[in-house]
Design an enzyme around this catalytic site. Structure first.
Site, PDB file in Angstrom:
ATOM      1  N   ARG A 140      22.122  36.261  46.984  1.00 55.42           N
ATOM      2  CA  ARG A 140      22.316  36.090  45.541  1.00 55.42           C
ATOM      3  C   ARG A 140      22.513  34.599  45.372  1.00 55.42           C
ATOM      4  NH1 ARG A 140      22.680  34.714  40.819  1.00 55.42           N
ATOM      5  NH2 ARG A 140      23.883  35.800  39.212  1.00 55.42           N
ATOM      6  N   HIS A 143      25.350  29.868  42.372  1.00 56.98           N
ATOM      7  CA  HIS A 143      25.486  29.922  40.917  1.00 56.98           C
ATOM      8  C   HIS A 143      26.957  29.812  40.530  1.00 56.98           C
ATOM      9  CE1 HIS A 143      26.326  34.023  42.262  1.00 56.98           C
ATOM     10  NE2 HIS A 143      26.947  34.233  41.119  1.00 56.98           N
ATOM     11  N   HIS A 145      29.746  30.905  36.824  1.00 54.50           N
ATOM     12  CA  HIS A 145      29.877  31.630  35.554  1.00 54.50           C
ATOM     13  C   HIS A 145      30.938  30.981  34.676  1.00 54.50           C
ATOM     14  CE1 HIS A 145      28.113  34.951  37.910  1.00 54.50           C
ATOM     15  NE2 HIS A 145      29.104  34.803  38.773  1.00 54.50           N
ATOM     16  N   GLU A 149      35.252  36.037  38.573  1.00 55.12           N
ATOM     17  CA  GLU A 149      34.519  37.110  39.247  1.00 55.12           C
ATOM     18  C   GLU A 149      35.370  37.740  40.349  1.00 55.12           C
ATOM     19  OE1 GLU A 149      30.360  36.421  40.613  1.00 55.12           O
ATOM     20  OE2 GLU A 149      31.165  36.865  42.624  1.00 55.12           O
ATOM     21  N   HIS A 188      29.441  29.387  43.765  1.00 59.74           N
ATOM     22  CA  HIS A 188      29.570  30.242  44.937  1.00 59.74           C
ATOM     23  C   HIS A 188      28.229  30.844  45.334  1.00 59.74           C
ATOM     24  CE1 HIS A 188      30.446  32.630  41.293  1.00 59.74           C
ATOM     25  NE2 HIS A 188      29.849  33.640  41.909  1.00 59.74           N
ATOM     26  N   GLU A 213      25.034  39.274  33.332  1.00 61.21           N
ATOM     27  CA  GLU A 213      24.491  38.808  34.601  1.00 61.21           C
ATOM     28  C   GLU A 213      23.228  37.974  34.394  1.00 61.21           C
ATOM     29  OE1 GLU A 213      24.202  38.584  38.885  1.00 61.21           O
ATOM     30  OE2 GLU A 213      25.815  38.869  37.424  1.00 61.21           O
ATOM     31  N   HIS A 325      49.329  51.503  30.910  1.00 63.80           N
ATOM     32  CA  HIS A 325      49.499  50.118  31.340  1.00 63.80           C
ATOM     33  C   HIS A 325      49.882  49.297  30.105  1.00 63.80           C
ATOM     34  CE1 HIS A 325      47.695  51.358  35.117  1.00 63.80           C
ATOM     35  NE2 HIS A 325      46.793  51.992  34.386  1.00 63.80           N
ATOM     36  N   HIS A 369      47.009  58.188  29.711  1.00 67.44           N
ATOM     37  CA  HIS A 369      45.899  58.853  30.399  1.00 67.44           C
ATOM     38  C   HIS A 369      46.329  59.389  31.751  1.00 67.44           C
ATOM     39  CE1 HIS A 369      45.819  54.638  31.732  1.00 67.44           C
ATOM     40  NE2 HIS A 369      45.199  55.032  32.842  1.00 67.44           N
TER      41      HIS A 369
END
Length: 433
Positions: A140, A143, A145, A149, A188, A213, A325, A369
């Site tokens: 991959r 790149h 972002h 991630e 990365h 993506e 939560h 939940h």
């Protein structure tokens, strides 16, 4: 005037007639009746499972009717609690289920990738996910972002690398059940090793629901859009050195697997203050009455400041206990097994949905939940949160630690029942007694 006197004297006579002698005891008031009707005891189990050879019907007890029009039977077999929902469901909760099987897949030489973001599930505002596959040696491409991630290895072995803004470097290996984290903007790379025959498959989760993506910053795409004279000036080398750079992005592409010895793959030894990988596969799970759980957050993996996780197993008949939560949205991924979740969204709104391996659930902060194993094998899933710190509130523990009279006033429970509630979080409970 005379009529009023007559009325007052009659009232006085009536009052003296019903007066209680001082020596008499006063009787208790009648037992209190419920403010609202008691909750129904009608069973609300799933009415079928995906393996049954039936034609599902939109009928539960005396409610509903047969379907006269066309049916998508495989889909309805997978979703009994949508076609014939529990009678406890109410109102309208936005869709909180997305199967990766419905995501468009991007096929490349050497692998593929498919994603889920807010465009697929509008409720999922804070987290998005990508499922990616790399064949042996496939890369991959390098790149970065705008978003942080987090990753979990579903199968296989990978080598990752990153460089920090301070010029520090980290190269690491990860295997099935391990995780990594890259902060927003950190460049990365990801490459499949040749230590497992099929390469690798992994899950990526990003700390923004609008992540795409298809909108990452790619090394090849950038240089394809910079004049070569500028590139040569930047690197202070002859322009001919860049005769073979691609004219468009590579994204995923085949290559030679990295060397087995990780040190031989390093330009310099790792010198980051913290590792960017964590061997969650080597962490001993905490045993619970109905399964196990592992929690990894900044207390054990300090670099992962915006995403934390729990890996949970639930035995047949068990469930992840009723909880919520406080401030963390939850992105849940089912690795194996079958499950159902009822989400309570306040204001008498609740919806139940069914899940299979490869499905995603998204649960906003504070939504009550549970996750119940409805299959005949162990359920394995990941709880992933937009937070550096894992937190949950157990319904059982809350009631167990609250003054008992308050609990009785709300739920009409007896002292023995309240005393039996666990004062310690169970996290995963077994089948009902």
């Amino acid at each position: 005037m005379h009529s009023w006197r007559r009325i007052l004297s009659i009232l006085a006579l009536l009052s003296s007639a019903v007066a209680v002698p001082a020596s008499s005891s006063v009787t208790s008031a009648p037992a209190a009746s419920p403010t609202v009707p008691y909750a129904s005891d009608d069973p609300n189990y799933p009415l079928w499972n995906e393996d049954e050879d039936i034609i599902p019907e939109a009928i539960r007890g005396t409610l509903g009717a047969s379907i006269l029009g066309p049916q998508n039977i495989p889909l309805e077999l997978q979703n009994p609690d949508l076609l014939a929902p529990p009678t406890t469901d109410s109102g309208s909760v936005p869709n909180f289920k997305w199967p990766f099987s419905l995501s468009h897949n991007r096929l490349q030489t050497g692998g593929w990738a498919r994603q889920q973001n807010i465009n697929d599930m509008s409720i999922a505002t804070d987290l998005a996910g990508v499922n990616m596959r790399l064949e042996v040696g496939a890369i991959r491409e390098m790149h970065w972002h705008n978003d942080g991630e987090w990753a979990y290895i579903i199968q296989g072995d990978l080598r990752i690398s990153t460089v920090t803004p301070d010029g520090q470097v980290y190269v690491g290996d990860v295997s099935q059940g391990d995780i990594w984290y890259f902060p927003a903007g950190y460049p990365h790379s990801i490459q499949a090793k040749n230590t497992s025959a099929g390469g690798a498959e992994f899950l990526l989760v990003f700390d923004s629901g609008s992540f795409s993506e298809d909108s990452t910053f790619l090394l090849t795409d950038w240089l394809a859009h910079v004049p070569k004279e500028v590139i040569a000036k930047n690197f202070q080398v002859n322009i001919s050195a860049f005769d073979h750079i691609p004219d468009s992005e590579l994204y995923i592409f085949p290559s030679t697997p990295p060397p087995l010895n990780i040190e031989s793959d390093m330009v310099i030894p790792n010198d980051t203050p913290m590792p960017f990988t964590f061997a969650m596969s080597q962490v001993n799970a905490t045993q619970a009455p109905g399964g196990t759980y592992k929690v990894v957050d900044t207390r054990t993996f300090p670099v992962s400041t915006t995403v934390c996780s729990a890996e949970v197993t639930v035995e047949v008949g068990g469930m992840r206990e009723l909880h919520w939560h406080p401030t963390e949205p939850e992105w849940t991924f089912f690795v194996s097994g079958q499950a159902r979740i009822t989400v309570y969204a306040s204001s008498a709104q609740a919806t139940t949905m069914d899940f299979q391996a490869g499905d995603i659930a998204y649960i906003p902060p504070s939504y009550g939940h549970y996750v119940e194993n409805t299959g005949n094998s162990t359920l394995l899933f990941l709880e992933i949160f937009r937070s550096g710190l894992f937190q949950d509130i157990s319904l059982t523990q809350w009631l167990a630690l609250t003054p008992p009279e308050l609990v009785k006033a709300h739920l009409g429970l007896d002292d023995a029942t309240i005393a039996s509630f666990s004062r310690v979080k169970q996290e995963v409970v077994g089948p009902a007694h």
